[in-house]
Design a protein around this motif. Sequence first.
Motif, PDB file in Angstrom:
ATOM      1  N   ALA A 103      48.974  37.184  42.626  1.00  0.00           N
ATOM      2  CA  ALA A 103      47.729  37.842  43.012  1.00  0.00           C
ATOM      3  C   ALA A 103      47.389  38.959  42.035  1.00  0.00           C
ATOM      4  N   CYS A 104      46.132  39.011  41.634  1.00  0.00           N
ATOM      5  CA  CYS A 104      45.643  40.098  40.800  1.00  0.00           C
ATOM      6  C   CYS A 104      45.400  41.314  41.673  1.00  0.00           C
ATOM      7  N   ASN A 105      45.377  42.458  41.035  1.00  0.00           N
ATOM      8  CA  ASN A 105      44.950  43.665  41.716  1.00  0.00           C
ATOM      9  C   ASN A 105      43.440  43.548  41.891  1.00  0.00           C
ATOM     10  N   GLU A 106      42.970  43.493  43.121  1.00  0.00           N
ATOM     11  CA  GLU A 106      41.549  43.225  43.389  1.00  0.00           C
ATOM     12  C   GLU A 106      40.626  44.307  42.830  1.00  0.00           C
ATOM     13  N   ARG A 107      41.026  45.559  42.896  1.00  0.00           N
ATOM     14  CA  ARG A 107      40.181  46.636  42.346  1.00  0.00           C
ATOM     15  C   ARG A 107      40.020  46.459  40.841  1.00  0.00           C
ATOM     16  N   LYS A 156      40.373  43.652  39.179  1.00  0.00           N
ATOM     17  CA  LYS A 156      39.611  42.417  38.957  1.00  0.00           C
ATOM     18  C   LYS A 156      38.108  42.694  39.039  1.00  0.00           C
ATOM     19  N   HIS A 157      37.674  43.409  40.066  1.00  0.00           N
ATOM     20  CA  HIS A 157      36.250  43.709  40.218  1.00  0.00           C
ATOM     21  C   HIS A 157      35.763  44.678  39.149  1.00  0.00           C
ATOM     22  N   LEU A 205      35.167  35.326  39.764  1.00  0.00           N
ATOM     23  CA  LEU A 205      35.745  35.632  41.071  1.00  0.00           C
ATOM     24  C   LEU A 205      36.684  34.528  41.549  1.00  0.00           C
TER      25      LEU A 205
END
Length: 80
Positions: A27-31, A33-34, A55
């Motif tokens: 899993a990527c770090n969502e923050r 990634k965005h 996304l």
Amino acid sequence: MIMRNSELIMVVLLLAVLSLCRTNSLACNEREKHALLRFKQSLIDPANRLSSWSLTEGCFGWAGVRCDNVSGRVFELHLE
């Protein structure tokens, strides 16, 4: 029979190594990634080199992005 056992062991070892190499499943770090997707929007990319940045794809599979295999955090961008 010895040959079959060694072949089975080799297959099991190969599958174990391949499962460790599947970094896209992490899993990527969502923050991050965005943030990178917002950064991409500010760039002009006529060669479409950042087409893998989406996304639907994890950061681990993005061109020019290197992520830590344990934390999922981005630690390097290589953009030329």
